[in-house]
Design a protein around this motif. Structure first.
Motif, short mmCIF file in Angstrom:
data_model
loop_
_atom_site.label_atom_id
_atom_site.label_comp_id
_atom_site.label_asym_id
_atom_site.label_seq_id
_atom_site.Cartn_x
_atom_site.Cartn_y
_atom_site.Cartn_z
N ALA A 1 45.75 -43.80 77.11
CA ALA A 1 46.04 -42.63 76.29
C ALA A 1 45.73 -41.33 77.04
N SER B 1 52.41 -32.79 75.38
CA SER B 1 51.63 -33.72 74.56
C SER B 1 51.77 -33.35 73.09
N HIS C 1 51.15 -38.48 71.32
CA HIS C 1 50.00 -38.57 72.22
C HIS C 1 48.70 -38.44 71.45
N GLU D 1 48.02 -41.69 69.58
CA GLU D 1 47.55 -42.76 70.46
C GLU D 1 46.07 -42.57 70.82
N LEU D 2 45.67 -41.31 71.04
CA LEU D 2 44.27 -41.03 71.34
C LEU D 2 43.39 -41.40 70.15
#
Length: 414
Positions: free
Chosen positions: A17, A29, A33, A36-37
């Motif tokens: 990530a 981003s 993104h 996912e983090l």
């Protein structure tokens, strides 16, 4: 320390990530993104990887700030968090470290209050931290930080010092003093509020009085070198206040001329409108010739400026004014009267995206304003402003930090 297969998988997800964010960049981003983090952070927290999980959450929040043009966004903070996360995923022992700090009992401490900083974190916490000087010359901190927004900073600054004395955190930071018995202290200098702590209010000291005055006696070059060394240490091994700079100097039309150092720009560490940093620095910058004693931090990716946290100067009747710039809104009555002068400063441009943040003081477009004799800030009533053109030049930097600035440049490039 060995990781379990589930923990290894969680760290791999965090690494992927973070790498995806680096590849996409700040502007590229988006929501995917960040999702996912956050998903990787949640998985890591479930298997006991609390430190990398918290760092991933901060990165996701900072990316959200960048996308929404939040004035609180700082590229340097995002870069530091990404570097910390990538370092944690390759060091299992650090990734498995407890999320909470360990505190050890210590003998009686006499503390001299230095200043109080407003704290607003990317992980959704806010409050205040007071920095104090211990008898051995090290800095110790007392904090009240809890879930909340910027508005909580002022509220928390009034929280009482642990131990029962009638002294608030901000009162301690504003020249107060306290003796703590049976305190608990973490390795990085944070003082806990355990039930055994007792406190007694005692006489404090001013910035020009012993023992605090000694903090300003080191050369700017030596202080910057120490701050750079501090930043290179692991996050959990950094002593409280190791990144602080204690500077004397004079406000001029081209910047803040540091005594024995270069000419720098004064920048706000936080541009949120809830905190008065930017307004206060505009007011101080409107007074060429004003001599200031500052507590600040270096800006890693912008060596030409410093983030100013607190300041002191001579006000009316030659009395010293000392203030925490993030907690107290100044006005022209706090400055001694002076004759009118034309002052060139810069203010944020709405929507401008800068590498070190959105519209820090002394960044953006220049504003030329006639400062009234009463000392009003530029852009006030009767002071028309013209926005546009190039930023105000820094002027000729004075010698003093050649080696340290080169170290800073290399640290940024690395």
């Amino acid at each position: 320390m060995a990781l379990t297969p589930v923990q290894s998988k969680a760290l791999d997800a965090l690494r992927e990530a973070a790498t995806a964010v680096l590849v996409a960049g700040v502007t590229g981003s988006g929501a995917v993104h960040r999702a996912e983090l956050l998903h990787a952070a949640h998985s890591a927290r479930l298997v006991g990887l609390h430190r990398p999980a918290a760092t991933a959450v901060r990165i996701a929040r900072r990316l959200g700030e960048a996308r929404s043009d939040d004035p609180a966004f700082r590229l340097s903070d995002l870069s530091a968090d990404l570097a910390e996360l990538l370092d944690l995923v390759r060091r299992p022992a650090a990734a498995l470290a407890p999320a909470r700090r360990s505190y050890q009992p210590e003998g009686p401490l006499r503390l001299h209050g230095l200043f109080t900083e407003a704290v607003v974190t990317a992980s959704g916490y806010a409050g205040a931290t007071v920095y104090t000087l211990a008898p051995d010359g090290t800095l110790r901190t007392l904090s009240d930080v809890a879930p909340g927004g910027p508005e909580r900073a002022l509220q928390a600054s009034g929280s009482p010092v642990p131990g029962g004395c009638a002294l608030g955190l901000r009162d301690l930071g504003d020249g107060g003093g306290v003796v703590l018995t049976s305190p608990t202290v973490s390795p990085d200098g944070r003082i806990g509020g355990g039930g055994q702590v007792r406190s007694v209010r005692v006489t404090g000291a001013g910035w020009h009085e012993a023992p605090l005055a000694a903090l300003w006696e080191r050369s700017p070059a030596a202080q910057l070198a120490a701050a750079l060394s501090w930043s290179a240490e692991p996050a959990d091994a950094r002593a409280a206040g190791g990144d602080l700079l204690f500077l004397d100097g004079t406000v001029t039309d081209v910047g803040f001329v540091v005594s024995g150092g270069p000419t720098l720009r004064l920048a706000a560490p936080d541009e949120r409108p809830d905190l008065p940093y930017a307004d206060n620095l505009r007011l101080l910058a409107s007074r060429p010739g004003l001599t200031l004693r500052l507590i600040a931090r270096a800006v890693p990716d912008r060596p030409d400026r410093i983030h100013v946290l607190a300041a002191a100067w001579r006000g009316h009747d030659d009395r010293t004014v000392r203030t925490d710039l993030g907690l107290r809104l100044l006005n022209r009555s706090h400055l001694a009267p002076t004759g009118s002068a034309t002052v060139a400063v810069t203010v944020p441009v709405a929507g401008s995206g800068q590498g070190a943040g959105r519209g820090a003081v002394a960044e953006g477009a220049p504003v030329t304003a006639a400062a009234p004799a009463t000392g009003g800030p530029p852009g006030g009533a009767g002071a028309p402003a013209l926005v546009g053109g190039d930023a105000v030049p820094l002027g000729r930097p004075l010698p003093g930090l050649p080696v340290e600035l080169d170290l800073l440049r290399r640290a940024v490039e690395r």
